[in-house]
Scaffold this motif. Structure first.
Motif, PDB file in Angstrom:
ATOM      1  N   MET A   1       0.910  -0.950  -0.012  1.00 50.47           N
ATOM      2  CA  MET A   1      -0.069   0.042  -0.124  1.00 50.47           C
ATOM      3  C   MET A   1       0.903   1.125   0.117  1.00 50.47           C
ATOM      4  N   SER A   2       0.567   2.311  -0.855  1.00 49.13           N
ATOM      5  CA  SER A   2       1.434   3.483  -1.074  1.00 49.13           C
ATOM      6  C   SER A   2       1.006   4.326   0.444  1.00 49.13           C
ATOM      7  N   ARG A   3       1.911   5.362   0.560  1.00 52.68           N
ATOM      8  CA  ARG A   3       1.824   6.199   1.481  1.00 52.68           C
ATOM      9  C   ARG A   3       0.532   6.850   1.651  1.00 52.68           C
ATOM     10  N   ARG A   4       0.155   7.444   0.454  1.00 52.50           N
ATOM     11  CA  ARG A   4      -1.171   7.981   0.383  1.00 52.50           C
ATOM     12  C   ARG A   4      -2.282   7.212   0.758  1.00 52.50           C
ATOM     13  N   SER A   5      -2.491   5.781   0.242  1.00 45.58           N
ATOM     14  CA  SER A   5      -3.429   4.834   0.228  1.00 45.58           C
ATOM     15  C   SER A   5      -3.464   4.509   1.860  1.00 45.58           C
ATOM     16  N   ARG A   6      -2.365   4.531   2.562  1.00 46.77           N
ATOM     17  CA  ARG A   6      -2.337   4.199   4.059  1.00 46.77           C
ATOM     18  C   ARG A   6      -2.980   5.443   4.951  1.00 46.77           C
ATOM     19  N   VAL A   7      -2.548   6.464   4.399  1.00 45.98           N
ATOM     20  CA  VAL A   7      -2.953   7.740   5.174  1.00 45.98           C
ATOM     21  C   VAL A   7      -4.676   7.865   4.886  1.00 45.98           C
ATOM     22  N   GLU A   8      -4.964   7.573   3.621  1.00 42.18           N
ATOM     23  CA  GLU A   8      -6.577   7.831   3.456  1.00 42.18           C
ATOM     24  C   GLU A   8      -7.258   6.732   4.012  1.00 42.18           C
ATOM     25  N   ALA A   9      -6.783   5.584   4.160  1.00 44.20           N
ATOM     26  CA  ALA A   9      -7.519   4.550   4.780  1.00 44.20           C
ATOM     27  C   ALA A   9      -7.582   4.932   6.254  1.00 44.20           C
ATOM     28  N   ALA A  10      -6.325   5.372   6.835  1.00 47.08           N
ATOM     29  CA  ALA A  10      -6.424   5.678   8.176  1.00 47.08           C
ATOM     30  C   ALA A  10      -7.296   6.822   8.530  1.00 47.08           C
ATOM     31  N   ALA A  11      -7.322   7.820   7.607  1.00 51.73           N
ATOM     32  CA  ALA A  11      -8.396   8.988   8.032  1.00 51.73           C
ATOM     33  C   ALA A  11     -10.112   8.344   7.844  1.00 51.73           C
ATOM     34  N   ASN A 211      -7.773  18.751   3.021  1.00 52.52           N
ATOM     35  CA  ASN A 211      -8.591  17.535   2.760  1.00 52.52           C
ATOM     36  C   ASN A 211      -8.028  16.697   1.788  1.00 52.52           C
ATOM     37  N   ASP A 212      -6.809  17.143   1.121  1.00 55.09           N
ATOM     38  CA  ASP A 212      -6.106  16.408   0.166  1.00 55.09           C
ATOM     39  C   ASP A 212      -5.043  15.752   0.436  1.00 55.09           C
ATOM     40  N   VAL A 213      -4.908  14.447   0.704  1.00 55.86           N
ATOM     41  CA  VAL A 213      -3.757  13.784   1.382  1.00 55.86           C
ATOM     42  C   VAL A 213      -2.498  14.018   0.692  1.00 55.86           C
ATOM     43  N   ALA A 214      -2.539  13.748  -0.780  1.00 56.71           N
ATOM     44  CA  ALA A 214      -1.325  14.014  -1.455  1.00 56.71           C
ATOM     45  C   ALA A 214      -0.798  15.256  -1.274  1.00 56.71           C
ATOM     46  N   ALA A 215      -1.348  16.474  -1.049  1.00 57.70           N
ATOM     47  CA  ALA A 215      -1.153  17.826  -0.744  1.00 57.70           C
ATOM     48  C   ALA A 215      -0.369  17.913   0.550  1.00 57.70           C
ATOM     49  N   LEU A 216      -1.019  17.036   1.677  1.00 55.71           N
ATOM     50  CA  LEU A 216      -0.616  17.144   3.050  1.00 55.71           C
ATOM     51  C   LEU A 216       0.884  16.477   3.089  1.00 55.71           C
ATOM     52  N   LEU A 217       0.986  15.367   2.429  1.00 62.57           N
ATOM     53  CA  LEU A 217       2.045  14.442   2.411  1.00 62.57           C
ATOM     54  C   LEU A 217       3.235  15.578   1.943  1.00 62.57           C
ATOM     55  N   ALA A 218       3.048  16.047   0.837  1.00 68.08           N
ATOM     56  CA  ALA A 218       4.021  16.940  -0.040  1.00 68.08           C
ATOM     57  C   ALA A 218       4.641  18.171   1.058  1.00 68.08           C
ATOM     58  N   ALA A 219       3.581  18.446   1.706  1.00 67.71           N
ATOM     59  CA  ALA A 219       3.841  19.791   2.720  1.00 67.71           C
ATOM     60  C   ALA A 219       4.545  19.388   3.977  1.00 67.71           C
ATOM     61  N   THR A 273     -19.006   5.615   3.929  1.00 63.14           N
ATOM     62  CA  THR A 273     -18.661   4.521   3.298  1.00 63.14           C
ATOM     63  C   THR A 273     -18.945   4.683   1.830  1.00 63.14           C
ATOM     64  N   ALA A 274     -20.017   5.210   1.483  1.00 63.70           N
ATOM     65  CA  ALA A 274     -20.238   5.526  -0.125  1.00 63.70           C
ATOM     66  C   ALA A 274     -19.387   6.441  -0.865  1.00 63.70           C
ATOM     67  N   GLY A 275     -18.592   7.511   0.066  1.00 66.74           N
ATOM     68  CA  GLY A 275     -17.649   8.235  -0.692  1.00 66.74           C
ATOM     69  C   GLY A 275     -16.179   7.740  -0.738  1.00 66.74           C
ATOM     70  N   TYR A 276     -15.899   6.594  -0.024  1.00 69.52           N
ATOM     71  CA  TYR A 276     -14.698   6.234   0.046  1.00 69.52           C
ATOM     72  C   TYR A 276     -14.235   5.061  -0.743  1.00 69.52           C
ATOM     73  N   GLU A 277     -13.169   5.085  -1.646  1.00 62.70           N
ATOM     74  CA  GLU A 277     -12.963   4.111  -2.790  1.00 62.70           C
ATOM     75  C   GLU A 277     -11.840   3.174  -2.351  1.00 62.70           C
ATOM     76  N   GLY A 278     -11.157   3.589  -1.405  1.00 61.94           N
ATOM     77  CA  GLY A 278     -10.091   2.719  -0.968  1.00 61.94           C
ATOM     78  C   GLY A 278     -10.079   1.579  -0.324  1.00 61.94           C
ATOM     79  N   ASP A 279      -8.965   0.894   0.113  1.00 66.33           N
ATOM     80  CA  ASP A 279      -8.794  -0.262   1.064  1.00 66.33           C
ATOM     81  C   ASP A 279      -9.035   0.252   2.301  1.00 66.33           C
ATOM     82  N   THR A 280      -9.954  -0.428   3.242  1.00 70.05           N
ATOM     83  CA  THR A 280      -9.979  -0.045   4.440  1.00 70.05           C
ATOM     84  C   THR A 280      -9.151  -0.622   5.428  1.00 70.05           C
ATOM     85  N   LYS A 281      -8.423  -1.549   4.998  1.00 70.03           N
ATOM     86  CA  LYS A 281      -7.233  -2.314   5.796  1.00 70.03           C
ATOM     87  C   LYS A 281      -6.059  -1.669   6.067  1.00 70.03           C
TER      88      LYS A 281
END
Length: 281
Positions: A1-11, A211-219, A273-281
């Motif tokens: 899982m990428s950094r972004r996906s990991r953070v999005e799943a945690a959020a 609310n943009d995880v990619a932007a947060l990680l870059a910052a 739940t309906a608005g989330y498209e990633g892996d929840t694990k």
């Protein structure tokens, strides 16, 4: 899982924790916790050095929640980090709980400072960062503030002090959701141009979609790249939306302290739940 996906799943999981805790009380600072979930997930799932089994580990980075009423969101992050058991979140706000509605360092593992009157967190963060530097510690200090706190003169005194002492180990994070207890932030006390004000105080300034995880990680990466014991302090200004991830709550007129009807909680979960498209694990 990428950094972004990991953070999005945690959020995503943290937002569910927030809804579960909020339902226990039927009300609370749910909107702020939802809007800040991406920020807190980026900090705890990607940036912060800590030991879940030893919250007072001397070498840890310090995360200071200046906005004590955001504690419900911080508890969700502490649960995701393994510092607080997920099952304990059910006690939120109840008598004898370690998770009071406003953050208290004396009660909660991983809570560095107590909440209360706003405007003191950055001052404490400056002292903490200066003390760590004097000790020769490589630890960093992260201070979470709200845009409403920028009304407080003590915040700007601390901002000037951080530059004066060249606290390169300090990163401030400001949640700009444009709302505070007395109304819209710009109608209570206009703070714009807020980025220019931080820059005038000598800080390295970044403004992003919080609310943009990619932007947060870059910052956070950019802030980390210049995080030295003696150097320019960093601030990340995060534009967010109250109730993020739950459309029903994003459109609430009175959103600073939300009262949510019993039948609405499940609707909130379904929308999240309906608005989330990633892996929840």
């Amino acid at each position: 899982m990428s950094r972004r996906s990991r953070v999005e799943a945690a959020a995503y999981r943290m937002r569910h924790h927030v809804l579960n805790m909020g339902q226990a009380q039927g009300q609370g600072y749910v909107g702020q916790a939802l809007d800040a979930a991406d920020i807190l997930a980026a900090v705890y799932a990607d940036q912060l050095r800590y030991r879940a089994d030893d919250p007072e580990w001397e070498g840890r980075d310090r995360f200071l929640l200046s906005t004590g009423h955001y504690a419900i969101g911080h508890y969700a992050a502490l649960a995701e980090a393994g510092i607080v058991p997920v099952a304990e979140l059910e006690t939120y706000g109840s008598d004898d709980s370690r998770l009071p509605m406003s953050g208290m360092s004396t009660y909660t593992p991983g809570m560095e400072i107590s909440g209360g009157s706003l405007g003191h967190g950055l001052t404490i963060a400056v002292g903490t960062a200066l003390g760590l530097r004097h000790q020769g510690s490589p630890a960093r200090v992260f201070n979470f503030l709200s845009d409403g706190e920028l009304d407080e003169g003590s915040t700007w005194e601390a901002a000037m002090g951080a530059h004066h002492h060249q606290l390169g180990n300090l990163t401030a994070i400001v949640d700009i959701n444009a709302l505070q207890a007395d109304g819209k932030t710009d109608s209570v006390l206009r703070t714009e141009p807020v980025a220019d004000k931080w820059a005038a105080c000598g800080w390295f300034v970044q403004r992003i979609d919080g609310n943009d995880v990619a932007a947060l990680l870059a910052a956070f990466d950019a802030a980390a790249a210049q995080a030295v014991p003696e150097g320019q302090p960093s601030v990340i200004l995060c534009d967010t939306r109250i109730g993020r991830g739950v459309p029903l709550l994003e459109d609430r007129e009175k959103a600073h302290f939300m009262r949510i009807e019993e039948h609405e909680w499940q609707i909130c979960r379904e929308q999240l739940t309906a608005g989330y498209e990633g892996d929840t694990k």
